[in-house]
Design an enzyme around this catalytic site. Structure first.
Site, PDB file in Angstrom:
ATOM      1  N   PRO A  70       0.817  -1.220   0.000  1.00  0.00           N
ATOM      2  CA  PRO A  70       0.000   0.000   0.000  1.00  0.00           C
ATOM      3  C   PRO A  70       0.848   1.266   0.000  1.00  0.00           C
ATOM      4  O   PRO A  70       1.768   1.424   0.810  1.00  0.00           O
ATOM      5  CB  PRO A  70      -0.811  -0.128   1.291  1.00  0.00           C
ATOM      6  CG  PRO A  70      -0.974  -1.605   1.453  1.00  0.00           C
ATOM      7  CD  PRO A  70       0.326  -2.193   0.989  1.00  0.00           C
ATOM      8  N   CYS A  71       0.514   2.170  -0.909  1.00  0.00           N
ATOM      9  CA  CYS A  71       1.398   3.299  -1.174  1.00  0.00           C
ATOM     10  C   CYS A  71       0.834   4.643  -0.739  1.00  0.00           C
ATOM     11  O   CYS A  71       1.532   5.643  -0.811  1.00  0.00           O
ATOM     12  CB  CYS A  71       1.713   3.355  -2.675  1.00  0.00           C
ATOM     13  SG  CYS A  71       0.251   3.674  -3.708  1.00  0.00           S
ATOM     14  N   GLN A  72      -0.420   4.674  -0.278  1.00  0.00           N
ATOM     15  CA  GLN A  72      -1.022   5.975   0.006  1.00  0.00           C
ATOM     16  C   GLN A  72      -0.228   6.783   1.025  1.00  0.00           C
ATOM     17  O   GLN A  72      -0.142   7.993   0.953  1.00  0.00           O
ATOM     18  CB  GLN A  72      -2.471   5.803   0.488  1.00  0.00           C
ATOM     19  CG  GLN A  72      -3.425   5.373  -0.597  1.00  0.00           C
ATOM     20  CD  GLN A  72      -3.502   3.865  -0.717  1.00  0.00           C
ATOM     21  OE1 GLN A  72      -2.675   3.140  -0.169  1.00  0.00           O
ATOM     22  NE2 GLN A  72      -4.497   3.384  -1.436  1.00  0.00           N
TER      23      GLN A  72
END
Length: 312
Positions: A70-72
């Site tokens: 997950p990159c948020q």
């Protein structure tokens, strides 16, 4: 080779590996609509459960572990990003699975913004953690437009090769170039990519060919920028409100937003890839995905190991 996929989402990265001849033996994600999409198109081997709650012994042995973690929390698109963001530590689950399954290789994918988080210190820590697992680790920023994707999407691709494996991973050579130099075809434009997709307001039988009615307000901000049909689209994002429209790219005609199918095409998903859920959910699944064509080019480089080692 046998692949375990973490944070699989709707399956863009996995589909690229499948196209390159590999077998996904196990996958995982927590987003129910993305899991439904994955099952519809790829297979029932995906487990819908928080990875933190899955013991490593329940995950099958494999040759490669892959994960676009997950990159948020890392993205420059997230103005509130900070190192305390709980999504930033999910890469540790990727670390845990790699450590316990001890695959020959791993691939970790993230946004370019991860390089500058905390003035680069977070990325140094991540790379150090991977190297401490007894892997030779390298990274490179790849632009999807250089691999036939109609989108200028830059991603950090981290590759690990276990130190006892006699193989040096080489990143794929570009198949396209911005101006057609080096004898390569030019970047694929968004206009060219979408030219054969029919008008969604006319009768058609194209899957997921509906669009957000969120009003266009061309002002230069993300989701409100005119697209040049002769160039690749800007990066598709997963940001947006619960109506799913605020950051969806306008169609190059400037009259409406792209349909889910058109946006999926910009991410190089095939036309028969069926997405499950509401428009908002589908837009988000597409925005979070690794472009299939980029994933394929990355994955096929692992085939050089199979060829050099007779598949062993």
């Amino acid at each position: 080779m046998k692949v375990v996929s973490l944070f699989s989402g709707a399956g863009g990265l996995d589909l690229g590996f499948i196209k390159a001849g590999h077998t996904i033996v196990w996958a995982n994600d927590l987003y129910d609509d993305a899991v439904a999409t994955y099952r519809k198109n790829i297979g029932n081997h995906i487990v819908e459960k928080d990875i933190k709650e899955i013991p490593s012994e329940e995950i099958p042995d494999c040759d490669i572990v892959i994960g676009g973690f997950p990159c948020q929390g890392f993205s420059v698109a997230n103005t509130k990003r900070h190192t305390a963001d709980e999504r930033n530590v999910l890469y540790k689950e990727l670390l845990r699975v790699i450590k316990d399954k001890n695959p020959k290789f791993f691939l970790a994918e993230n946004v370019k913004g991860i390089l500058s988080l905390n003035k680069g210190e977070s990325f140094k820590m991540i790379m150090s953690d991977f190297r401490n697992l007894n892997y030779e680790v390298q990274y490179k920023v790849l632009n999807a437009a250089n691999y036939g994707v109609p989108q200028t999407r830059e991603r950090v691709i981290i590759i690990g090769v276990r130190k006892d494996i006699d193989f040096i991973y080489e990143y794929p050579q570009p198949t396209n170039s911005k101006d057609g130099s080096d004898g390569l075809p030019k970047w694929l434009s968004v206009g060219e990519a979408l030219k054969d997709i029919p008008d969604p307001d006319q009768p058609n039988n194209v899957f997921n060919h509906t669009y957000s009615k969120y009003k266009l307000n061309i002002n230069g901000y993300i989701g409100h920028r005119l697209l040049d049909p002769d160039k690749p689209a800007p990066t598709v994002t997963a940001r947006g409100d619960n109506k799913g429209g605020v950051v969806i790219h306008p169609h190059p005609n400037g009259l409406r937003r792209m349909t889910c199918r058109e946006l999926a095409t910009v991410q190089s998903f095939p036309l028969d890839y069926f997405f499950m859920g509401t428009n908002s959910s589908i837009y988000r699944q597409i925005g979070n995905a690794v472009p299939v064509q980029l994933a394929y080019n990355i994955a096929k480089q692992f085939n050089l190991y199979k060829e050099n080692n007779n598949g062993k």
